[in-house]
Scaffold this motif. Structure first.
Motif, PDB file in Angstrom:
ATOM      1  N   THR A  70      -8.800   0.939  -2.933  1.00  0.00           N
ATOM      2  CA  THR A  70      -8.905   1.281  -4.352  1.00  0.00           C
ATOM      3  C   THR A  70      -8.307   0.178  -5.214  1.00  0.00           C
ATOM      4  OG1 THR A  70      -8.812   3.639  -3.835  1.00  0.00           O
ATOM      5  CG2 THR A  70      -8.282   3.006  -6.097  1.00  0.00           C
ATOM      6  N   VAL A  71      -7.137  -0.306  -4.833  1.00  0.00           N
ATOM      7  CA  VAL A  71      -6.487  -1.398  -5.563  1.00  0.00           C
ATOM      8  C   VAL A  71      -7.381  -2.635  -5.546  1.00  0.00           C
ATOM      9  CG1 VAL A  71      -4.545  -3.033  -5.494  1.00  0.00           C
ATOM     10  CG2 VAL A  71      -4.125  -0.577  -5.235  1.00  0.00           C
ATOM     11  N   GLY A  72      -7.924  -2.980  -4.397  1.00  0.00           N
ATOM     12  CA  GLY A  72      -8.785  -4.151  -4.275  1.00  0.00           C
ATOM     13  C   GLY A  72     -10.063  -4.034  -5.088  1.00  0.00           C
ATOM     14  N   ALA A  73     -10.625  -2.834  -5.157  1.00  0.00           N
ATOM     15  CA  ALA A  73     -11.864  -2.623  -5.908  1.00  0.00           C
ATOM     16  C   ALA A  73     -11.670  -2.807  -7.408  1.00  0.00           C
ATOM     17  CB  ALA A  73     -12.417  -1.234  -5.610  1.00  0.00           C
ATOM     18  N   ARG A  74     -10.451  -2.622  -7.893  1.00  0.00           N
ATOM     19  CA  ARG A  74     -10.175  -2.765  -9.328  1.00  0.00           C
ATOM     20  C   ARG A  74      -9.975  -4.221  -9.752  1.00  0.00           C
ATOM     21  NH1 ARG A  74      -5.823   1.589  -8.949  1.00  0.00           N
ATOM     22  NH2 ARG A  74      -4.518  -0.258  -9.054  1.00  0.00           N
ATOM     23  N   LEU A  75      -9.841  -5.127  -8.805  1.00  0.00           N
ATOM     24  CA  LEU A  75      -9.578  -6.520  -9.150  1.00  0.00           C
ATOM     25  C   LEU A  75     -10.844  -7.195  -9.677  1.00  0.00           C
ATOM     26  CD1 LEU A  75      -7.333  -7.593  -6.138  1.00  0.00           C
ATOM     27  CD2 LEU A  75      -6.636  -6.731  -8.380  1.00  0.00           C
ATOM     28  N   ASP A  76     -10.655  -8.037 -10.665  1.00  0.00           N
ATOM     29  CA  ASP A  76     -11.759  -8.761 -11.280  1.00  0.00           C
ATOM     30  C   ASP A  76     -11.983 -10.071 -10.531  1.00  0.00           C
ATOM     31  OD1 ASP A  76     -13.715  -9.689 -13.016  1.00  0.00           O
ATOM     32  OD2 ASP A  76     -12.255 -10.417 -14.495  1.00  0.00           O
ATOM     33  N   VAL A  77     -12.572  -9.937  -9.326  1.00  0.00           N
ATOM     34  CA  VAL A  77     -12.842 -11.101  -8.483  1.00  0.00           C
ATOM     35  C   VAL A  77     -14.222 -10.934  -7.857  1.00  0.00           C
ATOM     36  CG1 VAL A  77     -10.417 -11.600  -7.962  1.00  0.00           C
ATOM     37  CG2 VAL A  77     -11.688 -10.028  -6.503  1.00  0.00           C
ATOM     38  N   PRO A  78     -14.827 -12.017  -7.410  1.00  0.00           N
ATOM     39  CA  PRO A  78     -16.138 -11.904  -6.765  1.00  0.00           C
ATOM     40  C   PRO A  78     -16.081 -11.029  -5.510  1.00  0.00           C
ATOM     41  CG  PRO A  78     -15.637 -14.197  -7.292  1.00  0.00           C
ATOM     42  CD  PRO A  78     -14.387 -13.408  -7.544  1.00  0.00           C
ATOM     43  N   GLU A  79     -17.203 -10.394  -5.209  1.00  0.00           N
ATOM     44  CA  GLU A  79     -17.288  -9.550  -4.021  1.00  0.00           C
ATOM     45  C   GLU A  79     -16.977 -10.386  -2.773  1.00  0.00           C
ATOM     46  OE1 GLU A  79     -20.586  -6.786  -1.789  1.00  0.00           O
ATOM     47  OE2 GLU A  79     -20.745  -7.112  -3.948  1.00  0.00           O
ATOM     48  N   GLY A  80     -16.284  -9.793  -1.829  1.00  0.00           N
ATOM     49  CA  GLY A  80     -15.920 -10.478  -0.600  1.00  0.00           C
ATOM     50  C   GLY A  80     -14.637 -11.288  -0.689  1.00  0.00           C
ATOM     51  N   THR A  81     -13.979 -11.238  -1.846  1.00  0.00           N
ATOM     52  CA  THR A  81     -12.755 -12.010  -2.044  1.00  0.00           C
ATOM     53  C   THR A  81     -11.529 -11.311  -1.469  1.00  0.00           C
ATOM     54  OG1 THR A  81     -13.635 -13.013  -4.050  1.00  0.00           O
ATOM     55  CG2 THR A  81     -11.250 -13.013  -3.835  1.00  0.00           C
ATOM     56  N   VAL A  82     -11.580  -9.967  -1.400  1.00  0.00           N
ATOM     57  CA  VAL A  82     -10.394  -9.180  -1.044  1.00  0.00           C
ATOM     58  C   VAL A  82     -10.560  -8.550   0.336  1.00  0.00           C
ATOM     59  CG1 VAL A  82      -8.920  -7.250  -1.730  1.00  0.00           C
ATOM     60  CG2 VAL A  82     -10.021  -8.656  -3.483  1.00  0.00           C
ATOM     61  N   ASP A  83      -9.517  -8.668   1.149  1.00  0.00           N
ATOM     62  CA  ASP A  83      -9.423  -7.874   2.365  1.00  0.00           C
ATOM     63  C   ASP A  83      -8.052  -7.218   2.385  1.00  0.00           C
ATOM     64  OD1 ASP A  83      -7.690  -9.889   3.153  1.00  0.00           O
ATOM     65  OD2 ASP A  83      -8.848 -10.518   4.890  1.00  0.00           O
ATOM     66  N   HIS A  84      -7.788  -6.423   3.388  1.00  0.00           N
ATOM     67  CA  HIS A  84      -6.528  -5.674   3.402  1.00  0.00           C
ATOM     68  C   HIS A  84      -6.090  -5.379   4.834  1.00  0.00           C
ATOM     69  CE1 HIS A  84      -9.745  -2.739   3.623  1.00  0.00           C
ATOM     70  NE2 HIS A  84      -8.912  -2.032   4.347  1.00  0.00           N
ATOM     71  N   VAL A  85      -4.803  -5.071   4.948  1.00  0.00           N
ATOM     72  CA  VAL A  85      -4.233  -4.697   6.232  1.00  0.00           C
ATOM     73  C   VAL A  85      -3.058  -3.751   5.976  1.00  0.00           C
ATOM     74  CG1 VAL A  85      -2.629  -6.664   6.354  1.00  0.00           C
ATOM     75  CG2 VAL A  85      -3.402  -5.572   8.464  1.00  0.00           C
ATOM     76  N   VAL A  86      -2.866  -2.820   6.898  1.00  0.00           N
ATOM     77  CA  VAL A  86      -1.710  -1.921   6.869  1.00  0.00           C
ATOM     78  C   VAL A  86      -0.933  -2.167   8.154  1.00  0.00           C
ATOM     79  CG1 VAL A  86      -0.931   0.476   6.840  1.00  0.00           C
ATOM     80  CG2 VAL A  86      -2.963  -0.191   5.527  1.00  0.00           C
ATOM     81  N   ARG A  87       0.369  -2.357   7.997  1.00  0.00           N
ATOM     82  CA  ARG A  87       1.239  -2.584   9.145  1.00  0.00           C
ATOM     83  C   ARG A  87       2.373  -1.565   9.129  1.00  0.00           C
ATOM     84  NH1 ARG A  87       1.197  -8.572  11.173  1.00  0.00           N
ATOM     85  NH2 ARG A  87       3.088  -7.834  12.149  1.00  0.00           N
ATOM     86  N   MET A  88       3.007  -1.394  10.267  1.00  0.00           N
ATOM     87  CA  MET A  88       4.134  -0.478  10.405  1.00  0.00           C
ATOM     88  C   MET A  88       5.382  -1.292  10.714  1.00  0.00           C
ATOM     89  SD  MET A  88       2.689   2.544  10.147  1.00  0.00           S
ATOM     90  CE  MET A  88       3.775   3.753  10.837  1.00  0.00           C
ATOM     91  N   GLY A  89       6.498  -0.972  10.024  1.00  0.00           N
ATOM     92  CA  GLY A  89       7.748  -1.647  10.302  1.00  0.00           C
ATOM     93  C   GLY A  89       8.569  -1.852   9.057  1.00  0.00           C
ATOM     94  N   SER A  90       9.425  -2.862   9.069  1.00  0.00           N
ATOM     95  CA  SER A  90      10.234  -3.185   7.899  1.00  0.00           C
ATOM     96  C   SER A  90       9.442  -4.157   7.026  1.00  0.00           C
ATOM     97  CB  SER A  90      11.575  -3.801   8.307  1.00  0.00           C
ATOM     98  OG  SER A  90      11.372  -5.054   8.918  1.00  0.00           O
ATOM     99  N   VAL A  91       9.560  -4.007   5.730  1.00  0.00           N
ATOM    100  CA  VAL A  91       8.718  -4.742   4.792  1.00  0.00           C
ATOM    101  C   VAL A  91       8.814  -6.249   5.012  1.00  0.00           C
ATOM    102  CG1 VAL A  91       8.328  -5.269   2.360  1.00  0.00           C
ATOM    103  CG2 VAL A  91       8.750  -2.906   3.063  1.00  0.00           C
ATOM    104  N   TYR A  92      10.009  -6.808   4.912  1.00  0.00           N
ATOM    105  CA  TYR A  92      10.095  -8.268   4.961  1.00  0.00           C
ATOM    106  C   TYR A  92       9.618  -8.826   6.297  1.00  0.00           C
ATOM    107  CZ  TYR A  92      14.646  -7.885   7.339  1.00  0.00           C
ATOM    108  OH  TYR A  92      15.647  -7.601   8.215  1.00  0.00           O
ATOM    109  N   HIS A  93       9.939  -8.159   7.391  1.00  0.00           N
ATOM    110  CA  HIS A  93       9.526  -8.631   8.710  1.00  0.00           C
ATOM    111  C   HIS A  93       8.000  -8.628   8.829  1.00  0.00           C
ATOM    112  CE1 HIS A  93       9.747  -9.349  13.018  1.00  0.00           C
ATOM    113  NE2 HIS A  93       8.887  -8.359  13.171  1.00  0.00           N
ATOM    114  N   GLU A  94       7.382  -7.545   8.408  1.00  0.00           N
ATOM    115  CA  GLU A  94       5.926  -7.420   8.522  1.00  0.00           C
ATOM    116  C   GLU A  94       5.206  -8.391   7.584  1.00  0.00           C
ATOM    117  OE1 GLU A  94       4.550  -5.761  10.985  1.00  0.00           O
ATOM    118  OE2 GLU A  94       6.562  -5.133  11.593  1.00  0.00           O
ATOM    119  N   VAL A  95       5.727  -8.602   6.386  1.00  0.00           N
ATOM    120  CA  VAL A  95       5.105  -9.557   5.458  1.00  0.00           C
ATOM    121  C   VAL A  95       5.146 -10.965   6.037  1.00  0.00           C
ATOM    122  CG1 VAL A  95       5.303 -10.662   3.185  1.00  0.00           C
ATOM    123  CG2 VAL A  95       5.491  -8.166   3.380  1.00  0.00           C
ATOM    124  N   ILE A  96       6.283 -11.347   6.568  1.00  0.00           N
ATOM    125  CA  ILE A  96       6.430 -12.683   7.159  1.00  0.00           C
ATOM    126  C   ILE A  96       5.470 -12.857   8.340  1.00  0.00           C
ATOM    127  CG2 ILE A  96       8.010 -14.170   8.465  1.00  0.00           C
ATOM    128  CD1 ILE A  96      10.253 -12.939   6.604  1.00  0.00           C
TER     129      ILE A  96
END
Length: 143
Positions: free
Chosen positions: A70-96
């Motif tokens: 939903t968040v990605g669909a609201r972005l004003d960018v060309p189609e195919g620009t946005v992808d996403h992933v969900v991870r489990m764990g602590s925020v900083y560790h998973e982001v890195i």
């Protein structure tokens, strides 16, 4: 400039990432960058997880994925620009780890104004800035 931008999004407070999402969208439009949205669901200790209904973790990941879509669909960018992933764990560790795994060259995120506890235990943003395998742009949230 940047080719792949990782934007961490808190699924419980998606509006907090609006400024980072707007900047990532601008960079994507201006330079043809891809936006990699990410959410981190906290791990639950096993003794707590054993008391939760069967399939709760799968439902949490599905619901979080829907939020990111939903968040990605609201972005004003060309189609195919946005992808996403969900991870489990602590925020900083998973982001890195995700920044490295997805070969991102920028982490773009908003940070809360630091409080007293931040100076003792550190913030997710501070950990990410220190340990990310790529450039990090932290926008100060309006609070």
């Amino acid at each position: 400039m940047f080719k792949k931008i990782l934007v961490p999004v808190d699924p419980g407070e998606t509006g907090f990432a609006d400024e980072a999402l707007a900047k990532a969208s601008q960079l994507a439009r201006d330079y043809g960058a891809k936006i990699h949205l990410m959410a981190v669901c906290p791990e639950v200790q096993s003794f707590v997880a054993s008391q939760l209904p069967e399939g709760w973790q799968k439902r949490e990941i599905e619901e979080t994925t829907t939020i990111l879509k939903t968040v990605g669909a609201r972005l004003d960018v060309p189609e195919g620009t946005v992808d996403h992933v969900v991870r489990m764990g602590s925020v900083y560790h998973e982001v890195i780890e995700e920044a490295e795994r997805a070969a991102c060259d920028l982490v773009l995120m908003t940070s809360h104004k630091p409080g007293l506890s931040t100076y003792f235990i550190g913030s997710n943003a501070a950990h990410i800035v220190r340990h990310a395998p790529c450039s990090v742009l932290v926008l100060r949230g309006k609070e």
